[in-house]
Design a protein around this motif. Sequence first.
Motif, PDB file in Angstrom:
ATOM      1  N   THR A 313     121.951  75.538  32.271  1.00 24.28           N
ATOM      2  CA  THR A 313     122.373  74.382  33.073  1.00 24.28           C
ATOM      3  C   THR A 313     123.881  74.203  33.104  1.00 24.28           C
ATOM      4  OG1 THR A 313     122.279  72.839  31.206  1.00 24.28           O
ATOM      5  CG2 THR A 313     120.224  73.231  32.435  1.00 24.28           C
ATOM      6  N   LYS A 314     124.589  74.835  32.156  1.00 24.72           N
ATOM      7  CA  LYS A 314     126.048  74.704  31.972  1.00 24.72           C
ATOM      8  C   LYS A 314     126.455  73.298  31.547  1.00 24.72           C
ATOM      9  CE  LYS A 314     126.657  78.973  33.296  1.00 24.72           C
ATOM     10  NZ  LYS A 314     125.251  79.330  33.546  1.00 24.72           N
ATOM     11  N   LYS A 315     125.497  72.541  31.063  1.00 19.67           N
ATOM     12  CA  LYS A 315     125.777  71.178  30.604  1.00 19.67           C
ATOM     13  C   LYS A 315     126.039  71.182  29.094  1.00 19.67           C
ATOM     14  CE  LYS A 315     123.120  68.737  34.154  1.00 19.67           C
ATOM     15  NZ  LYS A 315     121.997  67.795  34.410  1.00 19.67           N
ATOM     16  N   THR A 316     126.852  70.215  28.641  1.00 18.60           N
ATOM     17  CA  THR A 316     127.123  70.081  27.210  1.00 18.60           C
ATOM     18  C   THR A 316     125.829  69.782  26.468  1.00 18.60           C
ATOM     19  OG1 THR A 316     129.368  69.314  27.617  1.00 18.60           O
ATOM     20  CG2 THR A 316     128.407  68.787  25.475  1.00 18.60           C
ATOM     21  N   SER A 317     125.646  70.477  25.361  1.00 19.65           N
ATOM     22  CA  SER A 317     124.441  70.314  24.556  1.00 19.65           C
ATOM     23  C   SER A 317     124.809  70.565  23.102  1.00 19.65           C
ATOM     24  CB  SER A 317     123.370  71.293  25.028  1.00 19.65           C
ATOM     25  OG  SER A 317     122.187  71.151  24.258  1.00 19.65           O
ATOM     26  N   LEU A 318     123.845  70.455  22.220  1.00 19.41           N
ATOM     27  CA  LEU A 318     124.061  70.819  20.825  1.00 19.41           C
ATOM     28  C   LEU A 318     123.657  72.271  20.621  1.00 19.41           C
ATOM     29  CD1 LEU A 318     122.736  67.661  18.918  1.00 19.41           C
ATOM     30  CD2 LEU A 318     125.107  68.300  19.368  1.00 19.41           C
ATOM     31  N   ALA A 319     124.391  72.965  19.774  1.00 17.88           N
ATOM     32  CA  ALA A 319     124.107  74.380  19.514  1.00 17.88           C
ATOM     33  C   ALA A 319     122.719  74.557  18.925  1.00 17.88           C
ATOM     34  CB  ALA A 319     125.158  74.948  18.566  1.00 17.88           C
ATOM     35  N   GLN A 320     122.188  75.772  19.127  1.00 19.70           N
ATOM     36  CA  GLN A 320     120.872  76.117  18.591  1.00 19.70           C
ATOM     37  C   GLN A 320     120.894  76.036  17.066  1.00 19.70           C
ATOM     38  OE1 GLN A 320     119.045  77.261  21.307  1.00 19.70           O
ATOM     39  NE2 GLN A 320     117.059  77.512  20.333  1.00 19.70           N
ATOM     40  N   VAL A 321     119.795  75.626  16.487  1.00 24.70           N
ATOM     41  CA  VAL A 321     119.659  75.601  15.028  1.00 24.70           C
ATOM     42  C   VAL A 321     118.721  76.719  14.610  1.00 24.70           C
ATOM     43  CG1 VAL A 321     118.914  74.283  13.014  1.00 24.70           C
ATOM     44  CG2 VAL A 321     120.079  73.123  14.909  1.00 24.70           C
ATOM     45  N   GLU A 322     119.224  77.623  13.782  1.00 25.61           N
ATOM     46  CA  GLU A 322     118.429  78.710  13.218  1.00 25.61           C
ATOM     47  C   GLU A 322     118.358  78.512  11.707  1.00 25.61           C
ATOM     48  OE1 GLU A 322     117.252  82.068  14.877  1.00 25.61           O
ATOM     49  OE2 GLU A 322     116.976  80.338  16.191  1.00 25.61           O
ATOM     50  N   ARG A 323     117.401  79.201  11.080  1.00 25.32           N
ATOM     51  CA  ARG A 323     117.336  79.170   9.622  1.00 25.32           C
ATOM     52  C   ARG A 323     118.648  79.701   9.068  1.00 25.32           C
ATOM     53  NH1 ARG A 323     112.327  82.238   7.718  1.00 25.32           N
ATOM     54  NH2 ARG A 323     113.453  83.947   8.722  1.00 25.32           N
ATOM     55  N   SER A 324     119.199  78.997   8.083  1.00 26.67           N
ATOM     56  CA  SER A 324     120.533  79.370   7.624  1.00 26.67           C
ATOM     57  C   SER A 324     120.751  78.966   6.175  1.00 26.67           C
ATOM     58  CB  SER A 324     121.588  78.703   8.511  1.00 26.67           C
ATOM     59  OG  SER A 324     122.887  78.991   8.059  1.00 26.67           O
ATOM     60  N   ASP A 325     121.782  79.554   5.584  1.00 24.00           N
ATOM     61  CA  ASP A 325     122.209  79.204   4.239  1.00 24.00           C
ATOM     62  C   ASP A 325     123.286  78.127   4.305  1.00 24.00           C
ATOM     63  OD1 ASP A 325     120.649  81.397   3.491  1.00 24.00           O
ATOM     64  OD2 ASP A 325     122.354  82.756   3.480  1.00 24.00           O
TER      65      ASP A 325
END
Length: 368
Positions: A313-325
């Motif tokens: 969409t090219k709209k501002t959003s929050l970044a993807q959340v992946e499993r992380s340390d």
Amino acid sequence: MIRFLTAGESHGKELVGILEGIPANMDIDLDFINNELKRRQKGYGRSERMSMEKDDMVILSGINKGKTTGNPISFKIKNRGYLEVLGKINRPRPGHGDLSGAIKYNQKDDVRNVLERASARETAARVGVGSICKVLLKNLDIEIYSHVIQIGGIESSKSIYNKGNIEDIKNADHSIIRVVDSIAEEKIIKKIRKTKEKGDTLGGTIELIGVNIPVGLGSYVSWDRRLDGKIGQSMMSIPGIKAVEIGNGLESGKSYGSEIHDEIFYEKNYFRKTNNAGGIEAGVSNGEDIIVRCTMKPIPTLKKPLKSIDMNTKKTSLAQVERSDVLAVPSASIVAENMLAYILAEEIMLKFGGDSIEELKKNYKLSI
């Protein structure tokens, strides 16, 4: 010449490595290699994936009856976190290769193919490669140690240039964050807990020491043969590493030449009473310990994500959340050890040569 190649993705079936140039007849202890893989997975602040994965190397070729054959060594490491179907990603994470990789490889409909390979999971295969190189170095009494000297701005008092010594650093694995200063360790653990509660991440600094290094590895003759250049590139290739210094590198820019250069003495052999150069002068090892420091940025995947753009969409959003340390610096120190082992093993073979371990040892003994 030693060279290697890895393949595989973070959630793929397996990681694969091919290592060429290891001399024949070298004893390989698979338990040692698997322990190196285990060391990479340890460390306070790691994600739940580390309790899921149990990395073991399966040798496919190049080793027969526990000895190298001189042929390329190939191996695989199973991903116990393998997922056949993975969700699409179109909100790239700041600090990751998601956006630039998607644009470069035209993966804008789904960034998944980018992050799966760019993931630090690939470093398990590099530790497999490096552990074999460590075995080669051990045949020549060359050892590599590492420890963590800073996390989140909290510094250990036991770096090589500040009250630290090899015996302290040999015990780094006894700390869950590989910090040999118990006071700093306690402060860091508290900070990690608070950081996790906030949904944030931390970075830090690693110190590596290579001991019993011969004079003459690397060369000043051409730019791409300089040992410090090769080490710097290998360290910067580790995901998250943003700065590398050789020896007392940063301090050297603040000092007079009379304060920072290591005076030369002779007593049966040439030696120095200080080692601010970190064992390398003009791109060549000088016989002193090789000392390298690497600084790792905080992990880019946050539980409370930063702003990004939805690529559809090219709209501002929050970044993807992946499993992380929350923190991967202790693990990165093991990867760094093994990358340094690879570079030193490559330089050993270039300088001394030998198609078998017996020939290499003979050449090495005659040359030093």
